[in-house]
Write an enzyme that holds these catalytic residues in place. Structure first.
Site, mmCIF file in Angstrom:
data_model
loop_
_atom_site.group_PDB
_atom_site.id
_atom_site.type_symbol
_atom_site.label_atom_id
_atom_site.label_comp_id
_atom_site.label_asym_id
_atom_site.label_seq_id
_atom_site.Cartn_x
_atom_site.Cartn_y
_atom_site.Cartn_z
ATOM 1 N N SER A 176 -22.757 -156.707 50.932
ATOM 2 C CA SER A 176 -21.754 -157.378 50.081
ATOM 3 C C SER A 176 -20.484 -156.752 49.650
ATOM 4 C CB SER A 176 -22.556 -157.921 48.817
ATOM 5 O OG SER A 176 -21.933 -158.800 47.859
ATOM 6 N N ASP B 121 -15.988 -161.825 49.271
ATOM 7 C CA ASP B 121 -16.558 -160.621 49.313
ATOM 8 C C ASP B 121 -17.010 -160.235 50.913
ATOM 9 O OD1 ASP B 121 -18.433 -162.308 49.314
ATOM 10 O OD2 ASP B 121 -20.036 -160.907 48.294
ATOM 11 N N ASP C 217 -19.697 -160.443 52.426
ATOM 12 C CA ASP C 217 -20.758 -161.174 53.273
ATOM 13 C C ASP C 217 -20.289 -162.813 53.041
ATOM 14 O OD1 ASP C 217 -21.614 -160.865 50.811
ATOM 15 O OD2 ASP C 217 -23.685 -161.311 51.344
ATOM 16 N N ASP D 203 -20.909 -164.526 50.437
ATOM 17 C CA ASP D 203 -21.514 -165.525 49.706
ATOM 18 C C ASP D 203 -20.953 -165.627 48.199
ATOM 19 O OD1 ASP D 203 -21.893 -162.709 48.419
ATOM 20 O OD2 ASP D 203 -24.085 -163.140 48.087
#
Length: 447
Positions: free
Chosen positions: A88, A231, A233, A235
């Site tokens: 992440s 960020d 990834d 999400d």
């Protein structure tokens, strides 16, 4: 050995042997997995290791390559589970493993504990040569996600958008999907590089300085660009308004919740114990209920399923849109911020400035992991005496007042206890913070 934290497994220099064991443990109860990864340099290594473990236990594997977490979560519906190789927002030397159910929700603590027990007890089921799993590649996952999101988008205004992907997984989807949605897009940090050469993947004000400067430069000529930054990834997302301000997470969340309630007539939304009280104040006039839950997308998704609420969001920029899927989705969230702007016919900074501004303070105090529970027990008892109120213990210890609140909570990934305060007046916020820090330090020292 404890492997899972508050968001899957995340480690500095993640050992591929651990990944192998995780894959082997998964294969005991799951026989059809899909795997994706972000741009980190160790992504291929960890993916190969976890795949080896899965195959050795007889689990078939479909690889979808370098993708954002929302793509992996959406793809999981066609398999027994989804596996995302990502850390992440952490720096490039970190990597991790996050597991998803068929419905797009991340594994809950009970599921993670079951896997830990299999690993710690060496309780594996090794297959014979004729039952080993197989690997196939699917190059259509991004396309399927792309089409699904656009089919469910209701955007008719051609916005000017700067998309900052942090050289991370969002690069393979975000700039293109905003363009396809009709936006004029300028991409920043939009080539994949697991060293995160443009900026670190945490989308905060410090890391977004260059992107902010770009937006200010563009808008000096009246172009009205907004920014969407992800960020590692994708999400999560954060928006940058036309004035070049990185929007306050809490205010953006409150504004979006109000928009959803006004547009859809929703009677409830879900958020976490650390979100601003502005959400309640903003939604009270519409009679909508604010349901608070533990911090983390797992808890938010569970509450969405339980209550039937259409949306759940955290002030970290982790938003779940239940009408689309149950995986946190920073790409969809960014597009829906534009839908909000279109709905109101206002600029983003005008929408954000309508949200009440309160005094927010955050501190973290170093605390050995073995003392965290003692500290929280002390804070709960002492706080009840000091504030003459019963503590709320849904997640950490929280005391709520008419004009503010304090939340004291142990970090799930680091050796800290965090203190979060919000109040309508600065003096009250400072008083709460001083009291909170004092209680934590006394709880640590035992004096």
């Amino acid at each position: 050995m404890k492997l899972f934290g508050t968001s899957g497994i995340r480690m500095k220099n993640l050992d591929p042997l651990i990944a192998y064991k995780v894959g082997f443990a998964i294969s005991k109860n799951f026989k059809k997995a899909v795997i994706g990864r972000d741009t980190r340099t160790t992504g291929n290594l960890i993916e190969s290791a976890i795949t080896a473990g899965l195959l050795n236990g007889g689990c078939d594997v479909t690889t979808i390559g370098m993708v954002p977490t929302p793509v992996l979560g959406y793809s999981a519906k066609d398999y027994d589970l989804g596996i995302m190789i990502t850390a992440s927002h952490n720096p490039p030397e970190y990597n991790g493993i996050k597991l998803f159910n068929k419905n797009g929700t991340a594994f809950d603590p009970k599921q993670e504990k079951e896997l830990e027990n299999i690993i710690n007890n060496d309780d594996f089921n090794e297959c014979t040569w004729d039952n080993i799993g197989c690997v196939v590649e699917d190059k259509t996952a991004v396309k399927k996600y792309f089409e699904y999101i656009l089919q469910n988008l209701n955007l008719n205004t051609n916005f000017n958008v700067v998309v900052d992907c942090a050289n991370a997984a969002g690069c393979v989807v975000s700039p293109n999907i905003f363009t396809e949605a009709g936006c004029k897009v300028i991409s920043v940090n939009s080539h994949c590089d697991g060293r995160f050469v443009g900026r670190m993947p945490e989308p905060n004000e410090t890391n977004l300085k260059e992107t902010v400067d770009i937006i200010k430069g563009l808008n000096s000529n009246g172009r009205n660009y907004v920014g969407i930054a992800h960020d590692g990834d994708a999400d999560r997302m954060i928006a940058i308004d036309e004035l070049g301000r990185v929007t306050d997470f809490d205010k953006l969340l409150a504004a979006f919740c109000k928009y959803l309630v006004q547009k859809t007539g929703a009677d409830k939304i879900v958020t976490t114990v650390d979100a601003s009280m502005a959400i309640e104040e903003y939604l009270n006039e519409f009679g909508a209920k604010v349901i608070r839950t533990k911090i983390g997308d797992v808890a938010v998704a569970e509450e969405l399923e339980k209550t039937g609420a259409i949306f759940g969001g955290e002030p970290s920029g982790t938003w779940i849109h239940r009408d689309i899927h149950l995986t946190p989705d920073g790409i969809l969230s960014g597009l829906r911020v534009l839908e909000m702007m279109e709905f109101y016919g206002k600029k983003l900074h005008e929408i954000i400035d309508e949200v009440p501004s309160y005094c927010n303070m955050r501190e973290k105090i170093s605390c050995p992991d073995n003392l965290k529970q003692n500290v929280m027990d002390y804070v709960s008892k002492e706080g009840e005496k000091i504030f003459e109120k019963k503590p709320e213990t849904l997640d950490g210890v929280r005391f709520s007042f008419e004009n503010g609140w304090i939340l004291i909570r142990p970090s799930g990934t680091e050796s800290y206890v965090r203190v979060r305060v919000e109040a309508k007046e600065k003096d009250f916020a400072e008083k709460l913070m001083k009291t909170g820090i004092s209680m934590v330090k006394t709880g640590i020292s035992g004096k």
